[in-house]
Design a protein around this motif. Structure first.
Motif, PDB file in Angstrom:
ATOM      1  N   LYS A  14      -2.260   0.812   0.170  1.00  6.88           N
ATOM      2  CA  LYS A  14      -3.702   1.302   0.057  1.00  6.88           C
ATOM      3  C   LYS A  14      -3.686   2.347   1.576  1.00  6.88           C
ATOM      4  O   LYS A  14      -2.844   2.788   1.801  1.00  6.88           O
ATOM      5  CB  LYS A  14      -4.438   0.290   0.021  1.00  6.88           C
ATOM      6  CG  LYS A  14      -4.577  -0.621  -1.049  1.00  6.88           C
ATOM      7  CD  LYS A  14      -5.416  -1.618  -0.961  1.00  6.88           C
ATOM      8  CE  LYS A  14      -5.067  -2.493  -2.324  1.00  6.88           C
ATOM      9  NZ  LYS A  14      -5.994  -3.318  -2.811  1.00  6.88           N
ATOM     10  N   HIS A  97      -5.688   3.480 -10.354  1.00  8.63           N
ATOM     11  CA  HIS A  97      -6.059   2.013  -9.500  1.00  8.63           C
ATOM     12  C   HIS A  97      -7.548   2.078  -9.666  1.00  8.63           C
ATOM     13  O   HIS A  97      -8.320   2.937  -9.733  1.00  8.63           O
ATOM     14  CB  HIS A  97      -5.449   2.350  -8.048  1.00  8.63           C
ATOM     15  CG  HIS A  97      -5.753   0.970  -7.580  1.00  8.63           C
ATOM     16  ND1 HIS A  97      -6.868   0.409  -7.025  1.00  8.63           N
ATOM     17  CD2 HIS A  97      -4.621  -0.137  -7.272  1.00  8.63           C
ATOM     18  CE1 HIS A  97      -6.364  -0.751  -6.489  1.00  8.63           C
ATOM     19  NE2 HIS A  97      -5.035  -1.128  -6.663  1.00  8.63           N
ATOM     20  N   GLU A  99      -9.663   1.089  -7.630  1.00 13.61           N
ATOM     21  CA  GLU A  99     -10.261   1.682  -6.329  1.00 13.61           C
ATOM     22  C   GLU A  99     -10.377   3.106  -6.587  1.00 13.61           C
ATOM     23  O   GLU A  99     -11.337   3.558  -5.943  1.00 13.61           O
ATOM     24  CB  GLU A  99      -9.402   1.326  -4.921  1.00 13.61           C
ATOM     25  CG  GLU A  99      -9.623  -0.297  -4.531  1.00 13.61           C
ATOM     26  CD  GLU A  99      -8.265  -0.717  -3.982  1.00 13.61           C
ATOM     27  OE1 GLU A  99      -7.589   0.064  -3.393  1.00 13.61           O
ATOM     28  OE2 GLU A  99      -8.435  -2.144  -4.076  1.00 13.61           O
ATOM     29  N   GLU A 169      -4.063  -4.844 -14.011  1.00 10.25           N
ATOM     30  CA  GLU A 169      -4.619  -5.439 -12.596  1.00 10.25           C
ATOM     31  C   GLU A 169      -6.283  -5.870 -12.877  1.00 10.25           C
ATOM     32  O   GLU A 169      -7.121  -4.922 -12.958  1.00 10.25           O
ATOM     33  CB  GLU A 169      -4.699  -4.415 -11.538  1.00 10.25           C
ATOM     34  CG  GLU A 169      -3.334  -3.947 -11.268  1.00 10.25           C
ATOM     35  CD  GLU A 169      -3.207  -3.466  -9.878  1.00 10.25           C
ATOM     36  OE1 GLU A 169      -2.515  -4.049  -8.977  1.00 10.25           O
ATOM     37  OE2 GLU A 169      -4.110  -2.481  -9.380  1.00 10.25           O
ATOM     38  N   ILE A 174      -8.108  -8.355  -7.589  1.00 14.59           N
ATOM     39  CA  ILE A 174      -7.478  -7.488  -6.711  1.00 14.59           C
ATOM     40  C   ILE A 174      -8.272  -7.706  -5.315  1.00 14.59           C
ATOM     41  O   ILE A 174      -9.737  -7.813  -5.120  1.00 14.59           O
ATOM     42  CB  ILE A 174      -7.770  -6.177  -7.151  1.00 14.59           C
ATOM     43  CG1 ILE A 174      -7.236  -5.868  -8.338  1.00 14.59           C
ATOM     44  CG2 ILE A 174      -7.361  -5.198  -6.062  1.00 14.59           C
ATOM     45  CD1 ILE A 174      -7.294  -4.383  -8.911  1.00 14.59           C
ATOM     46  N   GLY A 175      -7.331  -8.400  -4.161  1.00 15.03           N
ATOM     47  CA  GLY A 175      -7.828  -8.460  -2.883  1.00 15.03           C
ATOM     48  C   GLY A 175      -8.944  -9.488  -2.822  1.00 15.03           C
ATOM     49  O   GLY A 175      -9.503  -9.906  -1.869  1.00 15.03           O
ATOM     50  N   GLY A 213      -1.030  -7.386 -11.559  1.00 20.75           N
ATOM     51  CA  GLY A 213      -1.414  -7.009 -10.305  1.00 20.75           C
ATOM     52  C   GLY A 213      -2.661  -7.653  -9.887  1.00 20.75           C
ATOM     53  O   GLY A 213      -3.552  -7.795 -10.855  1.00 20.75           O
ATOM     54  N   GLY A 214      -2.849  -8.459  -8.637  1.00 18.37           N
ATOM     55  CA  GLY A 214      -4.060  -9.040  -8.438  1.00 18.37           C
ATOM     56  C   GLY A 214      -3.901 -10.333  -7.664  1.00 18.37           C
ATOM     57  O   GLY A 214      -3.346 -11.377  -8.311  1.00 18.37           O
ATOM     58  N   SER A 215      -3.610 -10.212  -6.285  1.00 20.39           N
ATOM     59  CA  SER A 215      -3.293 -11.459  -5.345  1.00 20.39           C
ATOM     60  C   SER A 215      -2.056 -12.117  -5.904  1.00 20.39           C
ATOM     61  O   SER A 215      -1.911 -13.217  -5.712  1.00 20.39           O
ATOM     62  CB  SER A 215      -4.681 -12.455  -5.483  1.00 20.39           C
ATOM     63  OG  SER A 215      -5.996 -11.731  -5.124  1.00 20.39           O
ATOM     64  N   VAL A 216      -1.081 -11.385  -6.101  1.00 19.52           N
ATOM     65  CA  VAL A 216       0.274 -11.536  -6.190  1.00 19.52           C
ATOM     66  C   VAL A 216       0.718 -12.086  -4.742  1.00 19.52           C
ATOM     67  O   VAL A 216       0.537 -11.374  -3.813  1.00 19.52           O
ATOM     68  CB  VAL A 216       1.085 -10.712  -6.774  1.00 19.52           C
ATOM     69  CG1 VAL A 216       2.774 -11.183  -6.803  1.00 19.52           C
ATOM     70  CG2 VAL A 216       0.915 -10.365  -8.412  1.00 19.52           C
ATOM     71  N   LEU A 234       2.254  -5.418  -9.079  1.00 23.71           N
ATOM     72  CA  LEU A 234       1.849  -4.561  -8.203  1.00 23.71           C
ATOM     73  C   LEU A 234       1.092  -5.133  -7.064  1.00 23.71           C
ATOM     74  O   LEU A 234       0.031  -5.901  -7.407  1.00 23.71           O
ATOM     75  CB  LEU A 234       0.995  -3.312  -8.940  1.00 23.71           C
ATOM     76  CG  LEU A 234       0.505  -2.318  -8.142  1.00 23.71           C
ATOM     77  CD1 LEU A 234       1.591  -1.324  -7.458  1.00 23.71           C
ATOM     78  CD2 LEU A 234      -0.379  -1.375  -8.828  1.00 23.71           C
ATOM     79  N   GLY A 236      -0.755  -5.742  -3.542  1.00 21.40           N
ATOM     80  CA  GLY A 236      -1.613  -4.929  -2.157  1.00 21.40           C
ATOM     81  C   GLY A 236      -1.271  -5.784  -1.012  1.00 21.40           C
ATOM     82  O   GLY A 236      -0.307  -5.455  -0.269  1.00 21.40           O
ATOM     83  N   GLY A 237      -2.251  -6.634  -0.567  1.00 24.28           N
ATOM     84  CA  GLY A 237      -2.125  -7.409   0.700  1.00 24.28           C
ATOM     85  C   GLY A 237      -0.746  -7.905   0.970  1.00 24.28           C
ATOM     86  O   GLY A 237      -0.484  -7.802   2.148  1.00 24.28           O
TER      87      GLY A 237
HETATM   88  C1  PEP Z   1      -3.717  -3.915  -5.782  1.00 24.96           C
HETATM   89  O1  PEP Z   1      -4.020  -3.196  -4.682  1.00 24.96           O
HETATM   90  O2  PEP Z   1      -3.157  -3.287  -6.795  1.00 24.96           O
HETATM   91  C2  PEP Z   1      -3.696  -5.300  -5.588  1.00 24.96           C
HETATM   92  C3  PEP Z   1      -3.307  -5.956  -6.444  1.00 24.96           C
HETATM   93  O3  PEP Z   1      -4.118  -5.734  -4.382  1.00 24.96           O
HETATM   94  P1  PEP Z   1      -4.074  -7.231  -3.851  1.00 24.96           P
HETATM   95  O4  PEP Z   1      -2.230  -7.606  -4.256  1.00 24.96           O
HETATM   96  O5  PEP Z   1      -4.237  -7.499  -2.529  1.00 24.96           O
HETATM   97  O6  PEP Z   1      -4.909  -8.069  -4.894  1.00 24.96           O
END
Ligand code: PEP
Length: 253
Positions: A14, A97, A99, A169, A174-175, A213-216, A234, A236-237
């Motif tokens: 990001k 995405h 966002e 996702e 997500i996040g 994707g989503g808080s992996v 996918l 993020g953090g």
């Molecule tokens: C993302 O930004 O695509 C994502 C999945 O973020 P996070 O892993 O932080 O939830």
């Protein structure tokens, strides 16, 4: 297990890290992930791409951009074309995405135009999709995701569909630290593969990679990636810290 499909660990940074921090990060990461069987991708801000593309040379790390415009050139102030990214050595572009959909008005039609332009430039799209918490509670997750992917893939050939990547996702995950259960993630990823089979046939559907994707994180990656239709994440953090990301890359170690 996902058969012959290579697991992908794709970081989405990001709007994080300066060009200098980005190069330091990948210089560290390239040693950490040596010999891993996953495909490792870092999705970096535009300004970090030149340095990162140079720093990953000779390593197994691939580079993703987080957006691209569908036109090749022209009066589009502030935008970046797929040809520009290709010239810098970008392998993938993340599109759709949540966002970008929420804050920058990216529609399914724009995602479709971007997918076309990315493929035409010789790069591969990572197409994101996913439902809001309200949509999940309304019971329309599958319809919503199916619609997003169907429109994103309009005009995309079977050969192209087998090489691109789809990332499911759920927006509520997500996040937020709230991961979908492996069953919830598998259910939607399985439905996406069924849709691919409907659109392109079973062979293509078996080759296309579908990420969750989503808080992996290091603790849940293995269970998610072991599901039959989940071919990686996918992230993020947890992709912002080399050690945490390495654990996801080496989820099966
Ligand atoms: C993302 O930004 O695509 C994502 C999945 O973020 P996070 O892993 O932080 O939830």
């Amino acid at each position: 297990m996902s058969g012959k499909r290579v697991i992908m660990a794709a970081g989405n940074w990001k709007m994080n890290k300066t060009p200098r921090e980005a190069v330091e990060f990948v210089n560290h990461l390239r040693g950490l992930i040596k010999g891993s069987s996953s495909e490792v991708v870092v999705g970096v801000p535009f300004v970090c791409i030149p340095g990162v593309a140079e720093a990953v040379k000779g390593s197994d790390i691939k580079v993703a951009a987080q957006n691209a415009h569908w036109e090749a050139s022209g009066a589009y102030t502030g935008e970046v074309s797929c040809g520009m990214l290709k010239e810098l050595g970008v392998d993938y572009v993340i599109i759709g995405h949540s966002e970008r959909r929420e804050y920058f008005g990216e529609t399914n039609e724009m995602v479709n135009k971007k997918a076309r332009a990315i493929l035409d430039a010789g790069v591969l799209p990572i197409i994101c999709c996913g439902e809001t918490l309200t949509q999940r509670e309304q019971g329309v997750t599958k319809e919503h995701v199916r619609y997003q992917i169907k429109v994103a893939l309009l005009g995309i050939t079977a050969q192209e569909a087998s090489r691109l990547v789809i990332a499911y996702e759920p927006i509520w995950a997500i996040g937020t630290g709230k991961t979908a259960t492996v069953e919830q993630a598998q259910e939607v990823c399985g439905m996406i593969r069924e849709l691919l089979a409907e659109l392109y046939g079973k062979d293509v559907a078996e080759r296309t990679r579908i990420l969750y994707g989503g808080s992996v994180n290091a603790g849940n990656a293995k269970a998610l990636f072991d599901m039959p239709d989940i071919d990686g994440g996918l992230v993020g953090g947890a992709s912002l810290k080399p050690d945490a990301f390495e654990k996801i890359v080496r989820h099966d170690a």
